[in-house]
Design a protein around this motif. Structure first.
Motif, PDB file in Angstrom:
ATOM      1  N   LEU A   1       0.833  -1.200   0.000  1.00  0.00           N
ATOM      2  CA  LEU A   1       0.000   0.000   0.000  1.00  0.00           C
ATOM      3  C   LEU A   1       0.874   1.259   0.000  1.00  0.00           C
ATOM      4  N   LYS A   2       1.945   1.249   0.776  1.00  0.00           N
ATOM      5  CA  LYS A   2       2.848   2.411   0.812  1.00  0.00           C
ATOM      6  C   LYS A   2       3.458   2.659  -0.564  1.00  0.00           C
ATOM      7  N   ARG A   3       3.828   1.578  -1.249  1.00  0.00           N
ATOM      8  CA  ARG A   3       4.382   1.739  -2.609  1.00  0.00           C
ATOM      9  C   ARG A   3       3.329   2.298  -3.552  1.00  0.00           C
ATOM     10  N   ALA A   4       2.095   1.801  -3.444  1.00  0.00           N
ATOM     11  CA  ALA A   4       1.015   2.293  -4.310  1.00  0.00           C
ATOM     12  C   ALA A   4       0.730   3.768  -4.028  1.00  0.00           C
ATOM     13  N   GLU A   5       0.713   4.159  -2.767  1.00  0.00           N
ATOM     14  CA  GLU A   5       0.486   5.552  -2.399  1.00  0.00           C
ATOM     15  C   GLU A   5       1.606   6.449  -2.922  1.00  0.00           C
ATOM     16  N   ALA A   6       2.837   5.928  -2.846  1.00  0.00           N
ATOM     17  CA  ALA A   6       3.982   6.701  -3.346  1.00  0.00           C
ATOM     18  C   ALA A   6       3.882   6.889  -4.855  1.00  0.00           C
ATOM     19  N   ASP A   7       3.449   5.840  -5.562  1.00  0.00           N
ATOM     20  CA  ASP A   7       3.293   5.944  -7.024  1.00  0.00           C
ATOM     21  C   ASP A   7       2.236   6.980  -7.381  1.00  0.00           C
ATOM     22  N   VAL A   8       1.111   6.960  -6.659  1.00  0.00           N
ATOM     23  CA  VAL A   8       0.038   7.929  -6.929  1.00  0.00           C
ATOM     24  C   VAL A   8       0.528   9.339  -6.643  1.00  0.00           C
TER      25      VAL A   8
ATOM     26  N   ASN B   1      -3.091  11.604 -16.049  1.00  0.00           N
ATOM     27  CA  ASN B   1      -4.357  11.433 -15.327  1.00  0.00           C
ATOM     28  C   ASN B   1      -4.869   9.995 -15.446  1.00  0.00           C
ATOM     29  N   LYS B   2      -4.690   9.422 -16.647  1.00  0.00           N
ATOM     30  CA  LYS B   2      -5.082   8.018 -16.840  1.00  0.00           C
ATOM     31  C   LYS B   2      -4.221   7.115 -15.963  1.00  0.00           C
ATOM     32  N   ARG B   3      -2.934   7.447 -15.924  1.00  0.00           N
ATOM     33  CA  ARG B   3      -2.004   6.662 -15.097  1.00  0.00           C
ATOM     34  C   ARG B   3      -2.380   6.778 -13.621  1.00  0.00           C
ATOM     35  N   ARG B   4      -2.725   7.996 -13.197  1.00  0.00           N
ATOM     36  CA  ARG B   4      -3.099   8.184 -11.797  1.00  0.00           C
ATOM     37  C   ARG B   4      -4.380   7.401 -11.468  1.00  0.00           C
ATOM     38  N   SER B   5      -5.330   7.401 -12.386  1.00  0.00           N
ATOM     39  CA  SER B   5      -6.577   6.666 -12.164  1.00  0.00           C
ATOM     40  C   SER B   5      -6.302   5.167 -11.996  1.00  0.00           C
ATOM     41  N   ASP B   6      -5.426   4.649 -12.870  1.00  0.00           N
ATOM     42  CA  ASP B   6      -5.072   3.223 -12.777  1.00  0.00           C
ATOM     43  C   ASP B   6      -4.374   2.918 -11.445  1.00  0.00           C
ATOM     44  N   LEU B   7      -3.464   3.821 -11.059  1.00  0.00           N
ATOM     45  CA  LEU B   7      -2.731   3.606  -9.808  1.00  0.00           C
ATOM     46  C   LEU B   7      -3.654   3.717  -8.597  1.00  0.00           C
ATOM     47  N   GLU B   8      -4.633   4.617  -8.662  1.00  0.00           N
ATOM     48  CA  GLU B   8      -5.584   4.758  -7.557  1.00  0.00           C
ATOM     49  C   GLU B   8      -6.460   3.509  -7.445  1.00  0.00           C
ATOM     50  N   ASP B   9      -6.769   2.893  -8.610  1.00  0.00           N
ATOM     51  CA  ASP B   9      -7.515   1.626  -8.576  1.00  0.00           C
ATOM     52  C   ASP B   9      -6.692   0.551  -7.870  1.00  0.00           C
ATOM     53  N   VAL B  10      -5.400   0.500  -8.197  1.00  0.00           N
ATOM     54  CA  VAL B  10      -4.503  -0.466  -7.545  1.00  0.00           C
ATOM     55  C   VAL B  10      -4.444  -0.186  -6.045  1.00  0.00           C
ATOM     56  N   GLU B  11      -4.324   1.099  -5.703  1.00  0.00           N
ATOM     57  CA  GLU B  11      -4.254   1.499  -4.289  1.00  0.00           C
ATOM     58  C   GLU B  11      -5.521   1.067  -3.546  1.00  0.00           C
ATOM     59  N   LEU B  12      -6.675   1.279  -4.189  1.00  0.00           N
ATOM     60  CA  LEU B  12      -7.947   0.911  -3.566  1.00  0.00           C
ATOM     61  C   LEU B  12      -8.043  -0.600  -3.369  1.00  0.00           C
ATOM     62  N   GLU B  13      -7.595  -1.353  -4.388  1.00  0.00           N
ATOM     63  CA  GLU B  13      -7.637  -2.821  -4.293  1.00  0.00           C
ATOM     64  C   GLU B  13      -6.761  -3.306  -3.149  1.00  0.00           C
TER      65      GLU B  13
END
Length: 245
Positions: free
Chosen positions: A66-73, A108-120
């Motif tokens: 989760l920390k990695r996903a948050e950092a990516d976003v 923005n598309k990349r951020r949306s995809d990363l936020e989906d990963v973060e949510l999962e």
């Protein structure tokens, strides 16, 4: 043949009674020490702790993910913020501004995809934390049961130990007043046979519970009153009395 006065031999029955009580207490102590509930709970606790450890590791790994996903976003959001600031400034060539708009759209598309990963990952982490909490509850319940039973057994063991000490004290005091030669024979017999002395009552050895054969009984009856005689079956000293014939 070892000898002791009949009245002295009768005292062996009281000594045997004390030794029988000590043996019973020793058996009771071993039973308490090997209570199957403790063994079962120890096994259950080992399994539960293993599963709890696995649950904690899964939570730890998911938190790191989760920390990695948050950092990516956050990294992508920072780039978007920077590019939007450049775009809003209106500086630069037209083609550069168009390219910047495309880059922002891609980000923005990349951020949306990363936020989906973060949510999962976050949803999965919530489930893993619930699993860890449930497993911790199982461990706590087992430890609670273990502690209760352990306290019960410790109390019972303390009672056994106290009685053992008291009976042993009485035995030492009583044995000190016995004929030393007879006591030595008794102690040796007790160590070898498990029973030191028993009554010969109406032809039956209370050491073995068996009726003596006519030949064995005749031989014992023919022995002197102060002779120390033995049970042919159990090997313990047979204490005789005219009242028990």
């Amino acid at each position: 043949m070892a000898k002791a006065a009949p009245a002295e031999q009768l005292k062996l029955l009281e000594l045997q009674g004390l030794d029988a009580r000590l043996k019973s207490l020793s058996n009771r102590r071993r039973t308490l020490e090997n209570d199957p509930r403790i063994t079962d709970l120890e096994a259950a606790l080992s399994v539960a702790n293993g599963e709890l450890g696995a649950a904690k590791l899964a939570v730890h790994d998911a938190e790191a993910e989760l920390k990695r996903a948050e950092a990516d976003v956050e990294q992508v959001a920072t780039r978007i913020e920077r590019d939007e600031a450049r775009l809003n400034s209106g500086t630069g060539l037209s083609k550069d501004l168009v390219a910047l708009q495309k880059d922002i759209a891609s980000l923005n598309k990349r951020r949306s995809d990363l936020e989906d990963v973060e949510l999962e990952v976050l949803e999965r982490l919530d489930g893993l934390r619930e699993r860890q909490a449930a497993q911790q509850s199982i461990v706590d319940d087992i430890q609670g049961s273990f502690g209760g039973i352990r306290a019960e057994l410790d109390a019972a063991l303390a009672e056994v130990a106290a009685e053992e000490n008291e009976v042993a004290r009485k035995r030492t005091s009583f044995a000190s007043g016995l004929d030393t030669g007879m006591l030595a024979v008794y102690e040796k017999t007790l160590a070898r046979r498990g029973v030191g002395a028993a009554r010969l009552f109406h032809g039956t050895s209370e050491g073995s519970g068996m009726q003596l054969s006519p030949g064995d009984l005749a031989e014992i009856k023919a022995a002197a009153e102060d002779d120390i005689v033995f049970c042919p079956d159990s090997g313990c000293i047979l204490v005789r009395s005219a009242e028990w014939v």
